[in-house]
Design a protein around this motif. Sequence first.
Motif, PDB file in Angstrom:
ATOM      1  N   SER A 165      -1.662  -8.611  19.903  1.00  0.00           N
ATOM      2  CA  SER A 165      -1.051  -9.785  20.538  1.00  0.00           C
ATOM      3  C   SER A 165       0.453  -9.627  20.650  1.00  0.00           C
ATOM      4  CB  SER A 165      -1.401 -11.057  19.743  1.00  0.00           C
ATOM      5  OG  SER A 165      -2.796 -11.226  19.648  1.00  0.00           O
ATOM      6  N   LEU A 166       0.868  -8.489  21.134  1.00  0.00           N
ATOM      7  CA  LEU A 166       2.290  -8.194  21.212  1.00  0.00           C
ATOM      8  C   LEU A 166       3.003  -9.129  22.167  1.00  0.00           C
ATOM      9  CD1 LEU A 166       2.040  -4.339  21.032  1.00  0.00           C
ATOM     10  CD2 LEU A 166       3.471  -5.740  19.546  1.00  0.00           C
ATOM     11  N   LYS A 167       4.252  -9.428  21.814  1.00  0.00           N
ATOM     12  CA  LYS A 167       5.098 -10.325  22.595  1.00  0.00           C
ATOM     13  C   LYS A 167       6.352  -9.574  23.023  1.00  0.00           C
ATOM     14  CE  LYS A 167       3.726 -14.206  19.619  1.00  0.00           C
ATOM     15  NZ  LYS A 167       4.226 -15.267  18.707  1.00  0.00           N
ATOM     16  N   PRO A 168       6.990 -10.018  24.085  1.00  0.00           N
ATOM     17  CA  PRO A 168       8.240  -9.343  24.503  1.00  0.00           C
ATOM     18  C   PRO A 168       9.278  -9.291  23.388  1.00  0.00           C
ATOM     19  CG  PRO A 168       7.447 -10.749  26.269  1.00  0.00           C
ATOM     20  CD  PRO A 168       6.554 -11.005  25.085  1.00  0.00           C
ATOM     21  N   GLU A 169       9.306 -10.303  22.543  1.00  0.00           N
ATOM     22  CA  GLU A 169      10.283 -10.306  21.447  1.00  0.00           C
ATOM     23  C   GLU A 169       9.966  -9.293  20.355  1.00  0.00           C
ATOM     24  OE1 GLU A 169       8.622 -12.954  22.720  1.00  0.00           O
ATOM     25  OE2 GLU A 169       8.097 -14.392  21.136  1.00  0.00           O
ATOM     26  N   ASP A 170       8.824  -8.657  20.425  1.00  0.00           N
ATOM     27  CA  ASP A 170       8.511  -7.563  19.504  1.00  0.00           C
ATOM     28  C   ASP A 170       9.154  -6.244  19.948  1.00  0.00           C
ATOM     29  OD1 ASP A 170       5.194  -8.893  19.258  1.00  0.00           O
ATOM     30  OD2 ASP A 170       6.790  -9.064  17.762  1.00  0.00           O
ATOM     31  N   SER A 171       9.711  -6.211  21.135  1.00  0.00           N
ATOM     32  CA  SER A 171      10.329  -4.988  21.640  1.00  0.00           C
ATOM     33  C   SER A 171      11.491  -4.579  20.745  1.00  0.00           C
ATOM     34  CB  SER A 171      10.818  -5.194  23.068  1.00  0.00           C
ATOM     35  OG  SER A 171       9.743  -5.469  23.946  1.00  0.00           O
ATOM     36  N   ALA A 172      11.485  -3.347  20.292  1.00  0.00           N
ATOM     37  CA  ALA A 172      12.520  -2.848  19.388  1.00  0.00           C
ATOM     38  C   ALA A 172      12.216  -1.393  19.067  1.00  0.00           C
ATOM     39  CB  ALA A 172      12.550  -3.655  18.087  1.00  0.00           C
ATOM     40  N   MET A 173      13.163  -0.760  18.387  1.00  0.00           N
ATOM     41  CA  MET A 173      12.881   0.532  17.770  1.00  0.00           C
ATOM     42  C   MET A 173      12.260   0.240  16.417  1.00  0.00           C
ATOM     43  SD  MET A 173      13.209   3.805  18.408  1.00  0.00           S
ATOM     44  CE  MET A 173      14.671   4.167  19.387  1.00  0.00           C
ATOM     45  N   TYR A 174      11.129   0.853  16.145  1.00  0.00           N
ATOM     46  CA  TYR A 174      10.420   0.644  14.890  1.00  0.00           C
ATOM     47  C   TYR A 174      10.596   1.876  14.012  1.00  0.00           C
ATOM     48  CZ  TYR A 174       8.121  -3.600  16.488  1.00  0.00           C
ATOM     49  OH  TYR A 174       7.866  -4.886  16.912  1.00  0.00           O
ATOM     50  N   TYR A 175      10.925   1.629  12.770  1.00  0.00           N
ATOM     51  CA  TYR A 175      11.182   2.706  11.820  1.00  0.00           C
ATOM     52  C   TYR A 175      10.201   2.610  10.656  1.00  0.00           C
ATOM     53  CZ  TYR A 175      15.703   3.061  14.196  1.00  0.00           C
ATOM     54  OH  TYR A 175      16.690   3.201  15.137  1.00  0.00           O
ATOM     55  N   CYS A 176       9.610   3.727  10.329  1.00  0.00           N
ATOM     56  CA  CYS A 176       8.841   3.854   9.105  1.00  0.00           C
ATOM     57  C   CYS A 176       9.816   4.084   7.959  1.00  0.00           C
ATOM     58  CB  CYS A 176       7.890   5.032   9.235  1.00  0.00           C
ATOM     59  SG  CYS A 176       6.933   5.391   7.751  1.00  0.00           S
ATOM     60  N   ALA A 177       9.534   3.500   6.805  1.00  0.00           N
ATOM     61  CA  ALA A 177      10.484   3.598   5.697  1.00  0.00           C
ATOM     62  C   ALA A 177       9.740   3.673   4.379  1.00  0.00           C
ATOM     63  CB  ALA A 177      11.414   2.387   5.722  1.00  0.00           C
ATOM     64  N   ALA A 178      10.442   4.171   3.371  1.00  0.00           N
ATOM     65  CA  ALA A 178       9.814   4.370   2.071  1.00  0.00           C
ATOM     66  C   ALA A 178      10.785   4.106   0.936  1.00  0.00           C
ATOM     67  CB  ALA A 178       9.274   5.803   1.966  1.00  0.00           C
ATOM     68  N   GLU A 179      10.245   3.488  -0.110  1.00  0.00           N
ATOM     69  CA  GLU A 179      10.975   3.291  -1.361  1.00  0.00           C
ATOM     70  C   GLU A 179      10.167   3.977  -2.453  1.00  0.00           C
ATOM     71  OE1 GLU A 179      11.279  -0.802  -2.544  1.00  0.00           O
ATOM     72  OE2 GLU A 179      11.905  -0.286  -4.580  1.00  0.00           O
ATOM     73  N   PRO A 180      10.712   4.964  -3.146  1.00  0.00           N
ATOM     74  CA  PRO A 180       9.941   5.680  -4.165  1.00  0.00           C
ATOM     75  C   PRO A 180       9.519   4.774  -5.309  1.00  0.00           C
ATOM     76  CG  PRO A 180      11.938   6.886  -3.595  1.00  0.00           C
ATOM     77  CD  PRO A 180      12.053   5.522  -2.983  1.00  0.00           C
ATOM     78  N   GLY A 181       8.407   5.113  -5.917  1.00  0.00           N
ATOM     79  CA  GLY A 181       7.991   4.420  -7.121  1.00  0.00           C
ATOM     80  C   GLY A 181       6.708   3.644  -6.986  1.00  0.00           C
ATOM     81  N   GLY A 182       6.262   3.426  -5.738  1.00  0.00           N
ATOM     82  CA  GLY A 182       4.961   2.783  -5.564  1.00  0.00           C
ATOM     83  C   GLY A 182       4.994   1.277  -5.465  1.00  0.00           C
ATOM     84  N   TYR A 183       6.086   0.660  -5.859  1.00  0.00           N
ATOM     85  CA  TYR A 183       6.172  -0.797  -5.811  1.00  0.00           C
ATOM     86  C   TYR A 183       7.346  -1.209  -4.925  1.00  0.00           C
ATOM     87  CZ  TYR A 183       2.989  -0.434  -9.694  1.00  0.00           C
ATOM     88  OH  TYR A 183       1.908  -0.117 -10.478  1.00  0.00           O
ATOM     89  N   CYS A 184       7.166  -2.345  -4.258  1.00  0.00           N
ATOM     90  CA  CYS A 184       8.203  -2.853  -3.369  1.00  0.00           C
ATOM     91  C   CYS A 184       9.085  -3.791  -4.179  1.00  0.00           C
ATOM     92  CB  CYS A 184       7.572  -3.583  -2.186  1.00  0.00           C
ATOM     93  SG  CYS A 184       6.447  -2.562  -1.208  1.00  0.00           S
ATOM     94  N   THR A 185      10.251  -3.313  -4.523  1.00  0.00           N
ATOM     95  CA  THR A 185      11.109  -4.059  -5.439  1.00  0.00           C
ATOM     96  C   THR A 185      12.352  -4.618  -4.767  1.00  0.00           C
ATOM     97  OG1 THR A 185      12.352  -2.082  -6.081  1.00  0.00           O
ATOM     98  CG2 THR A 185      10.360  -2.572  -7.329  1.00  0.00           C
ATOM     99  N   ARG A 186      12.575  -4.254  -3.518  1.00  0.00           N
ATOM    100  CA  ARG A 186      13.830  -4.651  -2.883  1.00  0.00           C
ATOM    101  C   ARG A 186      13.557  -5.520  -1.661  1.00  0.00           C
ATOM    102  NH1 ARG A 186      15.697   1.094  -3.855  1.00  0.00           N
ATOM    103  NH2 ARG A 186      15.754   1.393  -1.623  1.00  0.00           N
ATOM    104  N   GLY A 187      14.599  -5.812  -0.905  1.00  0.00           N
ATOM    105  CA  GLY A 187      14.459  -6.643   0.280  1.00  0.00           C
ATOM    106  C   GLY A 187      13.569  -6.000   1.319  1.00  0.00           C
ATOM    107  N   PRO A 188      13.060  -6.804   2.261  1.00  0.00           N
ATOM    108  CA  PRO A 188      12.049  -6.320   3.206  1.00  0.00           C
ATOM    109  C   PRO A 188      12.518  -5.230   4.150  1.00  0.00           C
ATOM    110  CG  PRO A 188      12.798  -8.522   3.791  1.00  0.00           C
ATOM    111  CD  PRO A 188      13.358  -8.222   2.442  1.00  0.00           C
ATOM    112  N   ALA A 189      13.822  -5.033   4.291  1.00  0.00           N
ATOM    113  CA  ALA A 189      14.311  -3.976   5.167  1.00  0.00           C
ATOM    114  C   ALA A 189      15.163  -2.972   4.397  1.00  0.00           C
ATOM    115  CB  ALA A 189      15.102  -4.567   6.337  1.00  0.00           C
ATOM    116  N   ASP A 190      15.027  -2.935   3.073  1.00  0.00           N
ATOM    117  CA  ASP A 190      15.866  -2.103   2.201  1.00  0.00           C
ATOM    118  C   ASP A 190      15.025  -0.961   1.639  1.00  0.00           C
ATOM    119  OD1 ASP A 190      17.893  -2.761  -0.797  1.00  0.00           O
ATOM    120  OD2 ASP A 190      17.757  -1.033   0.549  1.00  0.00           O
ATOM    121  N   PHE A 191      15.232   0.230   2.157  1.00  0.00           N
ATOM    122  CA  PHE A 191      14.467   1.402   1.760  1.00  0.00           C
ATOM    123  C   PHE A 191      15.396   2.590   1.551  1.00  0.00           C
ATOM    124  CE2 PHE A 191      10.229  -0.235   2.595  1.00  0.00           C
ATOM    125  CZ  PHE A 191      10.441  -1.217   3.541  1.00  0.00           C
TER     126      PHE A 191
END
Length: 123
Positions: free
Chosen positions: A84-110
Motif C-alpha cells: 500500500s505504498l504512498k507517494p510520501e513513502d518516496s525516499a532513499m531507503y537504507y539498511c542499517a545495523a547496530e551490533p549486539g542483537g538488541y535495539c538499544t538506540r533511537g529508531p534511526a541511530d545505527f
Amino acid sequence: QVRLVESGGGSVQAGGSLRLSCAPSGYSVRGFCMGWFRQAPGKEREGVARIDSGAHTNYADSVKGRFTISHDNAKMTVYLQMNSLKPEDSAMYYCAAEPGGYCTRGPADFDYFGQGTQVTVSS
C-alpha cells in the motif's frame, strides 16, 4: 567493518508493493539489531522499522500496518515488505545495523548502513 548491501528498490504506482532486501556480508543477522531508515531530499532521516535478534519488531507510525520487517537467518538476510505504498513513502531507503542483537538506540541511530536504494511512488 560490516558491509550492508541493499536491493529491491524501484518505481511503483501508489497502492503497489516492493520488497527490499539487505544482507550484512559475512555476518548472521542474529548478531545485530537490523533496521531500515529513509531520507527524502530536504527532509530529516526517519527510522522506518527495526528487528532484533529475537525477532521483536517496531515501526514508525507512518508505516504501521503497511510495512513488515523480517529476517531469514539461514539466508543471512533482512527484508522490508512494503505494501500500500504512498507517494510520501518516496525516499532513499537504507539498511542499517547496530551490533549486539538488541535495539538499544533511537529508531534511526545505527553504527552501520548501506549505500541506499531508491524507492519512488507515483500518484
